[in-house]
Every structure is written in structure tokens, then in C-alpha cells.
Design a protein around this motif. Structure first.
Motif, PDB file in Angstrom:
ATOM      1  N   LEU A  11      -8.678 -16.068   1.774  1.00  0.00           N
ATOM      2  CA  LEU A  11      -7.323 -16.607   1.708  1.00  0.00           C
ATOM      3  C   LEU A  11      -6.532 -15.908   0.607  1.00  0.00           C
ATOM      4  O   LEU A  11      -5.359 -15.574   0.793  1.00  0.00           O
ATOM      5  CB  LEU A  11      -7.360 -18.119   1.472  1.00  0.00           C
ATOM      6  CG  LEU A  11      -8.076 -18.946   2.538  1.00  0.00           C
ATOM      7  CD1 LEU A  11      -8.084 -20.418   2.147  1.00  0.00           C
ATOM      8  CD2 LEU A  11      -7.441 -18.743   3.893  1.00  0.00           C
ATOM      9  N   GLY A  12      -7.160 -15.693  -0.536  1.00  0.00           N
ATOM     10  CA  GLY A  12      -6.492 -14.965  -1.618  1.00  0.00           C
ATOM     11  C   GLY A  12      -6.159 -13.547  -1.199  1.00  0.00           C
ATOM     12  O   GLY A  12      -5.085 -13.024  -1.511  1.00  0.00           O
ATOM     13  N   SER A  13      -7.063 -12.914  -0.455  1.00  0.00           N
ATOM     14  CA  SER A  13      -6.838 -11.547   0.021  1.00  0.00           C
ATOM     15  C   SER A  13      -5.662 -11.495   0.987  1.00  0.00           C
ATOM     16  O   SER A  13      -4.823 -10.596   0.903  1.00  0.00           O
ATOM     17  CB  SER A  13      -8.103 -11.024   0.702  1.00  0.00           C
ATOM     18  OG  SER A  13      -7.863  -9.773   1.294  1.00  0.00           O
ATOM     19  N   SER A  14      -5.579 -12.451   1.900  1.00  0.00           N
ATOM     20  CA  SER A  14      -4.469 -12.433   2.861  1.00  0.00           C
ATOM     21  C   SER A  14      -3.139 -12.658   2.143  1.00  0.00           C
ATOM     22  O   SER A  14      -2.129 -12.039   2.483  1.00  0.00           O
ATOM     23  CB  SER A  14      -4.680 -13.465   3.966  1.00  0.00           C
ATOM     24  OG  SER A  14      -4.660 -14.769   3.440  1.00  0.00           O
ATOM     25  N   MET A  15      -3.140 -13.509   1.119  1.00  0.00           N
ATOM     26  CA  MET A  15      -1.912 -13.723   0.353  1.00  0.00           C
ATOM     27  C   MET A  15      -1.532 -12.437  -0.390  1.00  0.00           C
ATOM     28  O   MET A  15      -0.361 -12.047  -0.415  1.00  0.00           O
ATOM     29  CB  MET A  15      -2.088 -14.877  -0.623  1.00  0.00           C
ATOM     30  CG  MET A  15      -0.813 -15.286  -1.304  1.00  0.00           C
ATOM     31  SD  MET A  15      -1.009 -16.760  -2.293  1.00  0.00           S
ATOM     32  CE  MET A  15      -1.194 -17.985  -1.012  1.00  0.00           C
ATOM     33  N   ALA A  16      -2.508 -11.774  -0.975  1.00  0.00           N
ATOM     34  CA  ALA A  16      -2.246 -10.521  -1.693  1.00  0.00           C
ATOM     35  C   ALA A  16      -1.717  -9.449  -0.738  1.00  0.00           C
ATOM     36  O   ALA A  16      -0.836  -8.664  -1.115  1.00  0.00           O
ATOM     37  CB  ALA A  16      -3.512 -10.034  -2.388  1.00  0.00           C
ATOM     38  N   GLN A  17      -2.209  -9.421   0.500  1.00  0.00           N
ATOM     39  CA  GLN A  17      -1.717  -8.454   1.483  1.00  0.00           C
ATOM     40  C   GLN A  17      -0.233  -8.669   1.767  1.00  0.00           C
ATOM     41  O   GLN A  17       0.545  -7.713   1.829  1.00  0.00           O
ATOM     42  CB  GLN A  17      -2.508  -8.566   2.788  1.00  0.00           C
ATOM     43  CG  GLN A  17      -3.923  -8.052   2.683  1.00  0.00           C
ATOM     44  CD  GLN A  17      -4.681  -8.289   3.963  1.00  0.00           C
ATOM     45  OE1 GLN A  17      -4.296  -7.805   5.014  1.00  0.00           O
ATOM     46  NE2 GLN A  17      -5.773  -9.047   3.890  1.00  0.00           N
ATOM     47  N   VAL A  18       0.150  -9.923   1.922  1.00  0.00           N
ATOM     48  CA  VAL A  18       1.551 -10.245   2.198  1.00  0.00           C
ATOM     49  C   VAL A  18       2.427  -9.845   1.013  1.00  0.00           C
ATOM     50  O   VAL A  18       3.479  -9.229   1.180  1.00  0.00           O
ATOM     51  CB  VAL A  18       1.710 -11.747   2.534  1.00  0.00           C
ATOM     52  CG1 VAL A  18       3.173 -12.157   2.547  1.00  0.00           C
ATOM     53  CG2 VAL A  18       1.055 -12.054   3.869  1.00  0.00           C
ATOM     54  N   PHE A  19       1.982 -10.161  -0.203  1.00  0.00           N
ATOM     55  CA  PHE A  19       2.770  -9.824  -1.387  1.00  0.00           C
ATOM     56  C   PHE A  19       2.885  -8.314  -1.568  1.00  0.00           C
ATOM     57  O   PHE A  19       3.967  -7.801  -1.877  1.00  0.00           O
ATOM     58  CB  PHE A  19       2.177 -10.476  -2.636  1.00  0.00           C
ATOM     59  CG  PHE A  19       2.677 -11.869  -2.857  1.00  0.00           C
ATOM     60  CD1 PHE A  19       3.621 -12.129  -3.830  1.00  0.00           C
ATOM     61  CD2 PHE A  19       2.202 -12.912  -2.086  1.00  0.00           C
ATOM     62  CE1 PHE A  19       4.096 -13.417  -4.032  1.00  0.00           C
ATOM     63  CE2 PHE A  19       2.662 -14.202  -2.277  1.00  0.00           C
ATOM     64  CZ  PHE A  19       3.615 -14.459  -3.255  1.00  0.00           C
ATOM     65  N   LEU A  20       1.781  -7.585  -1.374  1.00  0.00           N
ATOM     66  CA  LEU A  20       1.828  -6.124  -1.503  1.00  0.00           C
ATOM     67  C   LEU A  20       2.787  -5.531  -0.483  1.00  0.00           C
ATOM     68  O   LEU A  20       3.593  -4.656  -0.806  1.00  0.00           O
ATOM     69  CB  LEU A  20       0.435  -5.506  -1.341  1.00  0.00           C
ATOM     70  CG  LEU A  20       0.379  -3.977  -1.393  1.00  0.00           C
ATOM     71  CD1 LEU A  20       0.942  -3.432  -2.700  1.00  0.00           C
ATOM     72  CD2 LEU A  20      -1.053  -3.501  -1.185  1.00  0.00           C
ATOM     73  N   THR A  21       2.738  -6.027   0.738  1.00  0.00           N
ATOM     74  CA  THR A  21       3.648  -5.540   1.775  1.00  0.00           C
ATOM     75  C   THR A  21       5.102  -5.813   1.407  1.00  0.00           C
ATOM     76  O   THR A  21       5.966  -4.934   1.521  1.00  0.00           O
ATOM     77  CB  THR A  21       3.305  -6.178   3.132  1.00  0.00           C
ATOM     78  OG1 THR A  21       1.955  -5.838   3.467  1.00  0.00           O
ATOM     79  CG2 THR A  21       4.239  -5.695   4.226  1.00  0.00           C
ATOM     80  N   GLU A  22       5.386  -7.014   0.934  1.00  0.00           N
ATOM     81  CA  GLU A  22       6.764  -7.364   0.566  1.00  0.00           C
ATOM     82  C   GLU A  22       7.240  -6.586  -0.657  1.00  0.00           C
ATOM     83  O   GLU A  22       8.381  -6.129  -0.702  1.00  0.00           O
ATOM     84  CB  GLU A  22       6.898  -8.865   0.337  1.00  0.00           C
ATOM     85  CG  GLU A  22       6.844  -9.668   1.624  1.00  0.00           C
ATOM     86  CD  GLU A  22       7.893  -9.209   2.636  1.00  0.00           C
ATOM     87  OE1 GLU A  22       9.076  -9.103   2.283  1.00  0.00           O
ATOM     88  OE2 GLU A  22       7.510  -8.940   3.792  1.00  0.00           O
ATOM     89  N   LEU A  23       6.381  -6.421  -1.651  1.00  0.00           N
ATOM     90  CA  LEU A  23       6.757  -5.608  -2.815  1.00  0.00           C
ATOM     91  C   LEU A  23       7.046  -4.172  -2.389  1.00  0.00           C
ATOM     92  O   LEU A  23       7.987  -3.547  -2.866  1.00  0.00           O
ATOM     93  CB  LEU A  23       5.645  -5.639  -3.863  1.00  0.00           C
ATOM     94  CG  LEU A  23       5.482  -6.956  -4.613  1.00  0.00           C
ATOM     95  CD1 LEU A  23       4.199  -6.941  -5.437  1.00  0.00           C
ATOM     96  CD2 LEU A  23       6.690  -7.229  -5.496  1.00  0.00           C
TER      97      LEU A  23
END
Length: 109
Positions: A11-23
Motif C-alpha cells: 500500500l505504501g508502494s502504490s501511494m509512492a508510485q502515485v506521488f512520484l508520477t504526480e511530482l
């Protein structure tokens, strides 16, 4: 690496993926460190994002303090277990699971 600390690593990894993509979409500059293979894979796919890793001596796994740009890093989990012969049979089974179920980009030396 501890994105969503206290949460399930997936779950933490999927959240980090979304944030990295948005950044990345907003062309934000920054440095992200991770042990998540999914983030390393995403970094290889996104424009303007580059993997990097610190180089370790392949004989004794001591740090050499050299940055390898464009190369995702490893935590050397299995190399450490093999090096000390810790539960070798169990380590091999765990490695088989990683190869089968996740992105495992680096060959063992």
C-alpha cells in the motif's frame, strides 16, 4: 522508502508510485530513495526521472561511495544471507518467491 510508514508495504508502494508520477507531471525536482522495486521500475519508465545507486564491493559488500547513475540499487538481502550461509535453503526459497512475484532486476553475483 518509508512512504506510508506503518502501512502495508504494498500500500505504501502504490501511494509512492502515485506521488512520484504526480511530482514528475508537475516537473518538480527532488531526490527519492527507496527499496521498493515498483518505484525503481516506475523511475525507469517516467520521463525526467532517473534511477541511481551507490556502488558496493562485490567481494565483501562494503560501500565504495560511488554513485551509479541510471542503475537501480539493491539492498543485497540475499547476498548477505548467502555470504553468511544463514538458512541457505530458506533463503533460496525466499529468492524464488521474489523472482516469481516481483520485479527483480539485478542478477546475483
Amino acid at each position: 522508502d518509508e512512504f506510508g510508514s506503518g502501512s502495508d508495504p504494498d500500500l505504501g508502494s502504490s501511494m509512492a508510485q502515485v506521488f512520484l508520477t504526480e511530482l514528475n507531471n508537475t516537473k518538480t525536482y527532488g531526490v527519492m530513495t527507496t527499496h521498493y522495486n515498483s518505484i525503481k521500475a516506475l523511475a525507469g519508465e517516467l520521463p525526467r526521472v532517473e534511477n541511481g545507486s551507490m556502488q558496493f564491493n562485490s567481494e565483501d559488500l562494503t560501500p565504495e561511495y560511488i554513485l551509479n547513475q541510471g542503475v537501480p540499487g539493491s539492498s543485497y538481502t540475499y547476498e548477505e544471507h548467502f555470504r553468511f550461509w544463514v538458512f541457505l535453503a530458506l533463503s533460496l526459497l525466499a529468492l524464488e518467491l521474489v523472482i516469481r512475484h516481483t520485479l527483480f532486476r539485478e542478477a546475483l553475483s
